[in-house]
Design a protein around this motif. Sequence first.
Motif, PDB file in Angstrom:
ATOM      1  N   PHE A 174       0.835  -1.209   0.000  1.00 27.80           N
ATOM      2  CA  PHE A 174       0.000   0.000   0.000  1.00 27.80           C
ATOM      3  C   PHE A 174       0.869   1.258   0.000  1.00 27.80           C
ATOM      4  O   PHE A 174       0.613   2.218  -0.730  1.00 27.80           O
ATOM      5  CB  PHE A 174      -0.918  -0.012   1.222  1.00 27.80           C
ATOM      6  N   ASN A 175       1.902   1.257   0.824  1.00 28.97           N
ATOM      7  CA  ASN A 175       2.782   2.423   0.904  1.00 28.97           C
ATOM      8  C   ASN A 175       3.472   2.681  -0.428  1.00 28.97           C
ATOM      9  O   ASN A 175       3.563   3.822  -0.888  1.00 28.97           O
ATOM     10  CB  ASN A 175       3.815   2.200   2.014  1.00 28.97           C
ATOM     11  N   ARG A 176       3.958   1.623  -1.068  1.00 29.65           N
ATOM     12  CA  ARG A 176       4.646   1.805  -2.356  1.00 29.65           C
ATOM     13  C   ARG A 176       3.680   2.237  -3.453  1.00 29.65           C
ATOM     14  O   ARG A 176       4.002   3.094  -4.279  1.00 29.65           O
ATOM     15  CB  ARG A 176       5.371   0.509  -2.734  1.00 29.65           C
ATOM     16  N   ASP A 177       2.490   1.625  -3.487  1.00 26.61           N
ATOM     17  CA  ASP A 177       1.501   2.041  -4.489  1.00 26.61           C
ATOM     18  C   ASP A 177       1.138   3.509  -4.322  1.00 26.61           C
ATOM     19  O   ASP A 177       1.096   4.282  -5.300  1.00 26.61           O
ATOM     20  CB  ASP A 177       0.239   1.179  -4.368  1.00 26.61           C
ATOM     21  N   LEU A 178       0.886   3.914  -3.087  1.00 24.85           N
ATOM     22  CA  LEU A 178       0.514   5.299  -2.825  1.00 24.85           C
ATOM     23  C   LEU A 178       1.660   6.251  -3.171  1.00 24.85           C
ATOM     24  O   LEU A 178       1.436   7.336  -3.727  1.00 24.85           O
ATOM     25  CB  LEU A 178       0.113   5.452  -1.354  1.00 24.85           C
ATOM     26  N   SER A 179       2.887   5.846  -2.872  1.00 25.14           N
ATOM     27  CA  SER A 179       4.037   6.710  -3.148  1.00 25.14           C
ATOM     28  C   SER A 179       4.224   6.919  -4.644  1.00 25.14           C
ATOM     29  O   SER A 179       4.492   8.044  -5.101  1.00 25.14           O
ATOM     30  CB  SER A 179       5.299   6.108  -2.528  1.00 25.14           C
ATOM     31  N   VAL A 180       4.090   5.848  -5.427  1.00 23.37           N
ATOM     32  CA  VAL A 180       4.233   5.984  -6.874  1.00 23.37           C
ATOM     33  C   VAL A 180       3.180   6.932  -7.433  1.00 23.37           C
ATOM     34  O   VAL A 180       3.480   7.821  -8.247  1.00 23.37           O
ATOM     35  CB  VAL A 180       4.148   4.601  -7.550  1.00 23.37           C
ATOM     36  N   LEU A 181       1.932   6.765  -7.006  1.00 27.39           N
ATOM     37  CA  LEU A 181       0.857   7.615  -7.509  1.00 27.39           C
ATOM     38  C   LEU A 181       1.051   9.072  -7.099  1.00 27.39           C
ATOM     39  O   LEU A 181       0.839   9.988  -7.897  1.00 27.39           O
ATOM     40  CB  LEU A 181      -0.490   7.095  -7.003  1.00 27.39           C
ATOM     41  N   ALA A 182       1.472   9.300  -5.846  1.00 29.50           N
ATOM     42  CA  ALA A 182       1.647  10.670  -5.368  1.00 29.50           C
ATOM     43  C   ALA A 182       2.802  11.365  -6.080  1.00 29.50           C
ATOM     44  O   ALA A 182       2.684  12.522  -6.507  1.00 29.50           O
ATOM     45  CB  ALA A 182       1.877  10.664  -3.853  1.00 29.50           C
TER      46      ALA A 182
ATOM     47  N   THR B  40      -3.419  -2.813  -4.226  1.00 29.36           N
ATOM     48  CA  THR B  40      -4.144  -2.175  -3.124  1.00 29.36           C
ATOM     49  C   THR B  40      -4.942  -0.970  -3.612  1.00 29.36           C
ATOM     50  O   THR B  40      -5.182  -0.029  -2.848  1.00 29.36           O
ATOM     51  CB  THR B  40      -3.144  -1.723  -2.042  1.00 29.36           C
ATOM     52  N   LEU B  41      -5.376  -1.009  -4.846  1.00 28.96           N
ATOM     53  CA  LEU B  41      -6.045   0.149  -5.428  1.00 28.96           C
ATOM     54  C   LEU B  41      -7.339   0.491  -4.697  1.00 28.96           C
ATOM     55  O   LEU B  41      -7.660   1.675  -4.493  1.00 28.96           O
ATOM     56  CB  LEU B  41      -6.331  -0.116  -6.905  1.00 28.96           C
ATOM     57  N   ASP B  42      -8.096  -0.505  -4.285  1.00 31.04           N
ATOM     58  CA  ASP B  42      -9.355  -0.239  -3.579  1.00 31.04           C
ATOM     59  C   ASP B  42      -9.095   0.456  -2.242  1.00 31.04           C
ATOM     60  O   ASP B  42      -9.823   1.392  -1.862  1.00 31.04           O
ATOM     61  CB  ASP B  42     -10.101  -1.553  -3.352  1.00 31.04           C
TER      62      ASP B  42
END
Length: 537
Positions: A1-9, A444-446
């Motif tokens: 979740f942290n990595r997915d969020l970091s890439v998007l941000a 973890t997109l949802d």
Amino acid sequence: FNRDLSVLAIKAFGENLCALRRAKHDGSKSKRGKEGKRKREGNGNQDRVPGVQESNGRKKKRGGDGDVVDFRPEVIVDATADQTAEVEGDIQPGATTRDTRMDDTSEVIRDDAHQHPSQHESIPAPTEGSAANIAQALTNGTASKQVNTVEDAQARPWKPKFRILDALSATGLRALRYAQEIPFATSITANDLSDKATESITLNIQHNGLGDRITPTASNALAHMYLTAFSPSHEKYDVIDLDPYGTAVPFLDAALQSVTDGGLLCVTCTDAGVWASSGYLEKTYSLYGGLPLKGLHSHEAGLRLILHSIASTAAKYGLTIEPLLSLSIDFYARVFVCVRRKPADVKFLAGKTITVYNCDTGCGAWTVQPLARNARQKTKGGPNGDGWWKHSFAQAPSANTHCEHCGFKTHLAGPMYGGPLHNPAFIERLLDALPSLDKTTYATLDRVEGMLTTALEETLFDDPLPAADPKDTIPMMPPHTLDNHPFFFHPSALAKVIHCQSPPEAAVKGALRTAGYRATRSHTKPGTVKTDAPWTV
């Protein structure tokens, strides 16, 4: 979740930053083109008025045969005209003069032509004759240089730089994802102190074929960032990602000085037992410069303590921060902060710093006490165009030693950051990008969507938000913006105090909205109600 969020941000932030830099570059390029056109037009019309003043301070006079005689030393002049000889004074009629300084100039041009023959092969050889022929030869050479310059610019289109540092990279997993999923990133540095970790990073880079995008380094993160900040041979980073084991406070000073003006600082603190617990308040104060808040609000107060530590460290260097997204997730906190060099905005920090009187053992009520007061004096002017401000002391205390609602003792927490935790425009940009993503890549997109939606809903502002700009999709929040409605309450905890059955969460929110107040929830704890209604309601 942290990595997915970091890439998007980082991707959303980088797209906006690169668009701003590209627009700035195009604007300056257009301005330079217009200035060059005006200069060329001015040079082409100099012979219309005798004695016109040139940019180098010399004058041109008209000869008897209609040619323009130029007395600049770098031009060979055939001074056979009587008027020219009279101007020179020491030249007899019929004599021919040649400025000896032209020999040195012609030698320089030959050396330059030898080094760059393509730029000078169309320039005619300088020969003695009329000034018009020489001027024509120089014009042809200038045109040739301009054509070659335009061709080079078209062959190599300008691309804005976007440099990322993964300061504590371990195996380099984050750097690999940044290189794969952020195509406009021009340079990514994966740093780690351990030699074995650096070897793993190198192997992962080679395995993924990203040797031209990622640079592995084995160095102390503090030394690497300080070297970047103060060495002329190093460029600062646009994004710095700090994800250590435990607190990130020891790295904040170096990171803030090595990030570019308007860059992004991504900070993770995994020591929730310190910033979200009252068991080690002396440790919390030594690391974050404030005391934790005991009770249900501890995780939101922990986020504000982390932001307070970043803001107070940045203020020493005339830097101001704007939290774009601040989340308390499981056992850690993740904040995305935009850093700008704005000494005038640093003056608002004291007014955005608060202490909290908390009734932790009673009803759970709280009272906010600001350290200073920011008061608008005039509505026009000022360094930011939003008026002039006066920064003065705040009146204290704002609460008694005992809670006015239940009579229990209140305890002091803070100082902590009292501004908004999020930038709504940044969150909206992230949410707009989610439908186009592949769930196989972002597993973890949802959860990301749910967390961002909750974070967007919990921003309750009394003042209108800044208008969106087509060029800047993430507009900056005004520096004086406060979060006038921090924290929340839990219906079940309140029902326990007044000895009644806990009403449903939806019923509580509906009653508050019917009464004319706003009601939402907090992302830090489920089942909570965040509202702008006073505690007496």
